[in-house]
Design an enzyme around this catalytic site. Sequence first.
Site, PDB file in Angstrom:
ATOM      1  N   LYS A 211       2.445  -3.093   6.930  1.00  0.00           N
ATOM      2  CA  LYS A 211       2.695  -3.664   5.987  1.00  0.00           C
ATOM      3  C   LYS A 211       3.910  -3.287   5.551  1.00  0.00           C
ATOM      4  O   LYS A 211       4.483  -4.183   4.382  1.00  0.00           O
ATOM      5  CB  LYS A 211       1.770  -2.666   4.796  1.00  0.00           C
ATOM      6  CG  LYS A 211       0.360  -3.207   5.406  1.00  0.00           C
ATOM      7  CD  LYS A 211       0.048  -4.701   4.540  1.00  0.00           C
ATOM      8  CE  LYS A 211       0.051  -4.730   2.666  1.00  0.00           C
ATOM      9  NZ  LYS A 211      -0.444  -5.712   2.420  1.00  0.00           N
TER      10      LYS A 211
ATOM     11  N   TYR B  73      -1.689  -0.757  11.207  1.00  0.00           N
ATOM     12  CA  TYR B  73      -1.817  -1.116   9.670  1.00  0.00           C
ATOM     13  C   TYR B  73      -0.706  -0.830   8.833  1.00  0.00           C
ATOM     14  O   TYR B  73       0.253  -2.155   8.035  1.00  0.00           O
ATOM     15  CB  TYR B  73      -3.088  -0.763   8.775  1.00  0.00           C
ATOM     16  CG  TYR B  73      -2.965  -0.907   7.838  1.00  0.00           C
ATOM     17  CD1 TYR B  73      -2.800  -1.925   6.957  1.00  0.00           C
ATOM     18  CD2 TYR B  73      -2.712   0.036   7.001  1.00  0.00           C
ATOM     19  CE1 TYR B  73      -3.033  -2.468   5.871  1.00  0.00           C
ATOM     20  CE2 TYR B  73      -3.142  -0.135   5.335  1.00  0.00           C
ATOM     21  CZ  TYR B  73      -3.650  -1.582   4.712  1.00  0.00           C
ATOM     22  OH  TYR B  73      -3.273  -1.741   3.605  1.00  0.00           O
TER      23      TYR B  73
ATOM     24  N   THR C 287       1.057  -1.463  -0.006  1.00  0.00           N
ATOM     25  CA  THR C 287      -0.034   0.178  -0.094  1.00  0.00           C
ATOM     26  C   THR C 287       0.735   1.239   0.205  1.00  0.00           C
ATOM     27  O   THR C 287       2.336   1.250   0.368  1.00  0.00           O
ATOM     28  CB  THR C 287      -0.763  -0.312   1.402  1.00  0.00           C
ATOM     29  OG1 THR C 287      -1.727   1.442   1.737  1.00  0.00           O
ATOM     30  CG2 THR C 287       0.421  -0.260   2.676  1.00  0.00           C
ATOM     31  N   ASP C 288       0.397   2.043  -0.627  1.00  0.00           N
ATOM     32  CA  ASP C 288       0.959   3.794  -0.314  1.00  0.00           C
ATOM     33  C   ASP C 288       1.300   4.260   0.997  1.00  0.00           C
ATOM     34  O   ASP C 288       2.017   5.444   1.641  1.00  0.00           O
ATOM     35  CB  ASP C 288       0.640   3.998  -1.232  1.00  0.00           C
ATOM     36  CG  ASP C 288      -1.271   4.951  -0.563  1.00  0.00           C
ATOM     37  OD1 ASP C 288      -1.409   4.075  -0.082  1.00  0.00           O
ATOM     38  OD2 ASP C 288      -1.793   6.228  -1.889  1.00  0.00           O
ATOM     39  N   GLU C 289       0.433   3.694   2.313  1.00  0.00           N
ATOM     40  CA  GLU C 289       0.961   4.220   3.429  1.00  0.00           C
ATOM     41  C   GLU C 289       1.733   3.759   4.092  1.00  0.00           C
ATOM     42  O   GLU C 289       2.163   4.789   5.067  1.00  0.00           O
ATOM     43  CB  GLU C 289      -0.548   3.208   4.525  1.00  0.00           C
ATOM     44  CG  GLU C 289      -1.935   4.238   3.852  1.00  0.00           C
ATOM     45  CD  GLU C 289      -3.319   2.980   4.599  1.00  0.00           C
ATOM     46  OE1 GLU C 289      -2.696   3.794   5.824  1.00  0.00           O
ATOM     47  OE2 GLU C 289      -4.315   3.128   3.814  1.00  0.00           O
TER      48      GLU C 289
HETATM   49  P1  NAD Z   1      -9.159  -7.324   2.769  1.00  0.00           P
HETATM   50  O1  NAD Z   1      -9.760  -7.297   4.150  1.00  0.00           O
HETATM   51  O2  NAD Z   1     -11.039  -6.904   1.691  1.00  0.00           O
HETATM   52  O3  NAD Z   1      -9.288  -8.870   2.304  1.00  0.00           O
HETATM   53  C1  NAD Z   1      -8.471  -9.663   3.332  1.00  0.00           C
HETATM   54  C2  NAD Z   1      -8.810 -10.860   2.766  1.00  0.00           C
HETATM   55  O4  NAD Z   1      -7.084 -11.640   3.567  1.00  0.00           O
HETATM   56  C3  NAD Z   1     -10.037 -11.697   3.421  1.00  0.00           C
HETATM   57  O5  NAD Z   1     -10.430 -12.544   2.507  1.00  0.00           O
HETATM   58  C4  NAD Z   1      -9.254 -12.711   4.830  1.00  0.00           C
HETATM   59  O6  NAD Z   1     -10.231 -13.371   4.926  1.00  0.00           O
HETATM   60  C5  NAD Z   1      -8.031 -12.636   4.242  1.00  0.00           C
HETATM   61  N1  NAD Z   1      -7.122 -12.997   5.667  1.00  0.00           N
HETATM   62  C6  NAD Z   1      -6.427 -12.119   6.628  1.00  0.00           C
HETATM   63  N2  NAD Z   1      -5.839 -12.840   7.032  1.00  0.00           N
HETATM   64  C7  NAD Z   1      -5.439 -13.775   6.644  1.00  0.00           C
HETATM   65  C8  NAD Z   1      -4.230 -14.902   7.186  1.00  0.00           C
HETATM   66  N3  NAD Z   1      -4.317 -15.157   8.623  1.00  0.00           N
HETATM   67  N4  NAD Z   1      -4.515 -15.965   6.375  1.00  0.00           N
HETATM   68  C9  NAD Z   1      -5.641 -16.229   5.194  1.00  0.00           C
HETATM   69  N5  NAD Z   1      -6.699 -14.766   4.840  1.00  0.00           N
HETATM   70  C10 NAD Z   1      -6.519 -14.124   5.611  1.00  0.00           C
HETATM   71  O7  NAD Z   1      -8.428  -5.842   1.830  1.00  0.00           O
HETATM   72  P2  NAD Z   1      -8.644  -5.463   0.659  1.00  0.00           P
HETATM   73  O8  NAD Z   1      -8.811  -4.165   0.731  1.00  0.00           O
HETATM   74  O9  NAD Z   1      -8.726  -6.594  -0.645  1.00  0.00           O
HETATM   75  O10 NAD Z   1      -6.827  -5.237   0.613  1.00  0.00           O
HETATM   76  C11 NAD Z   1      -6.049  -6.449  -0.072  1.00  0.00           C
HETATM   77  C12 NAD Z   1      -4.340  -6.275  -0.417  1.00  0.00           C
HETATM   78  O11 NAD Z   1      -4.405  -4.587  -0.501  1.00  0.00           O
HETATM   79  C13 NAD Z   1      -3.836  -6.499   1.025  1.00  0.00           C
HETATM   80  O12 NAD Z   1      -2.271  -6.572   1.468  1.00  0.00           O
HETATM   81  C14 NAD Z   1      -3.475  -4.557   1.295  1.00  0.00           C
HETATM   82  O13 NAD Z   1      -2.822  -4.408   2.370  1.00  0.00           O
HETATM   83  C15 NAD Z   1      -4.053  -4.001   0.207  1.00  0.00           C
HETATM   84  N6  NAD Z   1      -3.829  -3.158  -0.143  1.00  0.00           N
HETATM   85  C16 NAD Z   1      -5.559  -2.844  -0.312  1.00  0.00           C
HETATM   86  C17 NAD Z   1      -5.947  -1.062  -0.432  1.00  0.00           C
HETATM   87  C18 NAD Z   1      -7.326  -0.995  -0.483  1.00  0.00           C
HETATM   88  O14 NAD Z   1      -7.154  -0.247  -0.537  1.00  0.00           O
HETATM   89  N7  NAD Z   1      -8.068  -1.856   0.243  1.00  0.00           N
HETATM   90  C19 NAD Z   1      -4.977  -0.448  -0.965  1.00  0.00           C
HETATM   91  C20 NAD Z   1      -3.348  -0.832  -1.791  1.00  0.00           C
HETATM   92  C21 NAD Z   1      -3.367  -1.599  -1.069  1.00  0.00           C
HETATM   93  O1  TDX Z   2     -16.122   6.756   8.433  1.00  0.00           O
HETATM   94  C1  TDX Z   2     -15.062   6.765   7.703  1.00  0.00           C
HETATM   95  N1  TDX Z   2     -15.029   8.171   8.291  1.00  0.00           N
HETATM   96  C2  TDX Z   2     -13.687   8.647   7.254  1.00  0.00           C
HETATM   97  O2  TDX Z   2     -13.662  10.096   7.763  1.00  0.00           O
HETATM   98  C3  TDX Z   2     -14.330   6.057   7.234  1.00  0.00           C
HETATM   99  C4  TDX Z   2     -14.353   4.673   7.579  1.00  0.00           C
HETATM  100  C5  TDX Z   2     -12.961   6.464   7.027  1.00  0.00           C
HETATM  101  N2  TDX Z   2     -12.403   7.817   7.048  1.00  0.00           N
HETATM  102  C6  TDX Z   2     -11.717   9.050   6.314  1.00  0.00           C
HETATM  103  C7  TDX Z   2     -10.596   7.810   6.839  1.00  0.00           C
HETATM  104  C8  TDX Z   2     -10.041   8.420   5.206  1.00  0.00           C
HETATM  105  O3  TDX Z   2      -9.244   9.655   5.427  1.00  0.00           O
HETATM  106  O4  TDX Z   2     -11.885   7.797   4.939  1.00  0.00           O
HETATM  107  C9  TDX Z   2     -10.955   8.000   4.870  1.00  0.00           C
HETATM  108  C10 TDX Z   2     -10.543   6.499   3.229  1.00  0.00           C
HETATM  109  O5  TDX Z   2     -10.774   6.010   4.806  1.00  0.00           O
HETATM  110  P1  TDX Z   2     -10.376   3.840   4.704  1.00  0.00           P
HETATM  111  O6  TDX Z   2     -11.557   4.007   3.693  1.00  0.00           O
HETATM  112  O7  TDX Z   2     -10.382   3.739   6.043  1.00  0.00           O
HETATM  113  O8  TDX Z   2      -9.070   3.719   4.168  1.00  0.00           O
HETATM  114  P2  TDX Z   2      -8.549   4.283   4.187  1.00  0.00           P
HETATM  115  O9  TDX Z   2      -7.764   4.543   5.939  1.00  0.00           O
HETATM  116  O10 TDX Z   2      -7.258   5.370   3.361  1.00  0.00           O
HETATM  117  O11 TDX Z   2      -7.142   2.669   3.587  1.00  0.00           O
HETATM  118  C11 TDX Z   2      -7.763   2.391   2.731  1.00  0.00           C
HETATM  119  O12 TDX Z   2      -6.430   2.472   1.543  1.00  0.00           O
HETATM  120  C12 TDX Z   2      -5.627   2.187   1.704  1.00  0.00           C
HETATM  121  C13 TDX Z   2      -7.455   0.983   2.890  1.00  0.00           C
HETATM  122  O13 TDX Z   2      -8.739   0.705   3.744  1.00  0.00           O
HETATM  123  C14 TDX Z   2      -6.302  -0.234   3.421  1.00  0.00           C
HETATM  124  O14 TDX Z   2      -6.231  -1.338   3.687  1.00  0.00           O
HETATM  125  C15 TDX Z   2      -5.482   1.037   2.156  1.00  0.00           C
HETATM  126  O15 TDX Z   2      -3.887   0.598   2.112  1.00  0.00           O
END
Ligand code: NAD
Ligand code: TDX
Length: 352
Positions: free
Chosen positions: A166, A162, A136-138
């Site tokens: 990562k 988190y 992730t970019d975080e």
């Molecule tokens: P998500 O939370 O929707 O899904 C995570 C999945 O991993 C779930 O199906 C869960 O059951 C599985 N999981 C969790 N712990 C596990 C374990 N111990 N063993 C096996 N499976 C397990 O997550 P997402 O948003 O789809 O993110 C997927 C990946 O992409 C993550 O690595 C996250 O850091 C990265 N990522 C997410 C975002 C975003 O915006 N969502 C952005 C950049 C990177």
């Molecule tokens: O109820 C809310 N109110 C609010 O203001 C929630 C859930 C979020 N927020 C804000 C927090 C953040 O600035 O909105 C923004 C987005 O929040 P999230 O959807 O929780 O995402 P973020 O914290 O930016 O992280 C996401 O992007 C990077 C994913 O959850 C991560 O897994 C990924 O790595």
Amino acid sequence: MTKRTIIITGGAGFIGSHVVRLFVNKYPEYRIINLDKLTYAGNLANLRDVEAMPNYRFVRMDICDFEGVLKLMQEERVDGIIHLAAESHVDRSIHDPFTFARTNVMGTLSLLQSAKIYWESLEEGYEGKRFYHISTDEVYGALEFDDTLFTEQTSYNPHSPYSASKASSDHFVRAYHDTYGMPTIVTNCSNNYGPYQFPEKLIPLFINNIRQRKRLPVYGTGENVRDWLYVEDHARAIDLIFHRGKVADTYNIGGFNEWRNIDLIKVIIATVDRVLGNPEGYSLDLIEYVTDRLGHDARYAIDSTKLSRELGWMPSLQFEEGIERTVRWYIDNEAWLRDIATGDYKRYNENK
Ligand code: NAD
Ligand code: TDX
């Protein structure tokens, strides 16, 4: 036709389900193994349309189960891993950091070590193998409210449990390349949005709340900035990088699409109101400013020039179209949201 056997971890989650769907449909000659523990975030209903495909197998397993993963790799002769499984919600990491360290750090290490032992036991060793870690970019920390962007050269500076977990996993992946010569790749992507995202994250949570006339909790002043990418564009980038990315390299993935939270929220409100046939501005009264997230990062913004220049990837969707599709998907798939709210999705998981 090259045959490959690939484990996709976290395939029952949001991004993972899009990656599994893309690979199962696009590569009938591959064997795609979805390895997922099915935590609260795992939902096999995300994959209903591919679950009967002959090149797909689901294995319920914890990535921390080192021996189980090793055995699976040996039995299935796995030659590629695309690693998405993680605890992914920043708010949860603030309350329960241990679970994040366990899955994101120890789990990634367990996968790396299983792959090392299995691949090093083969005559050809690491030849033709790939360990692709999705990050992730975080991990880069937070930017000021200016025009700077995260590049692949930006130093790591994570702030939340988190992003710290990562960042640690990214370091382990690179260490396995530098120490043992494992063919690894790491990508760092910006915020994803689209269908099948668990409704704890901003966009699906707010669409669902507007639909139900529930309050919309905006953290702090609502001025934090995030960079949004449609999930299918991320999945396409993963496909491209898995096949054509340079070993040991890092690619940033993002769509140059920054939004202040409050402006994004107003777009979501306007779109949901229009799709539901509400008068303009009808749901604006649901906005409620609440206590800020602890350590809330001000701004994320990704420079993905390298990926475009070297591999020709570009996001395919304009944001307006992506949000329209996303809102319509959640409205049309009310049952998917309802099954999560009632917990019925867990029953579906248990029956698989
Ligand atoms: P998500 O939370 O929707 O899904 C995570 C999945 O991993 C779930 O199906 C869960 O059951 C599985 N999981 C969790 N712990 C596990 C374990 N111990 N063993 C096996 N499976 C397990 O997550 P997402 O948003 O789809 O993110 C997927 C990946 O992409 C993550 O690595 C996250 O850091 C990265 N990522 C997410 C975002 C975003 O915006 N969502 C952005 C950049 C990177
Ligand atoms: O109820 C809310 N109110 C609010 O203001 C929630 C859930 C979020 N927020 C804000 C927090 C953040 O600035 O909105 C923004 C987005 O929040 P999230 O959807 O929780 O995402 P973020 O914290 O930016 O992280 C996401 O992007 C990077 C994913 O959850 C991560 O897994 C990924 O790595």
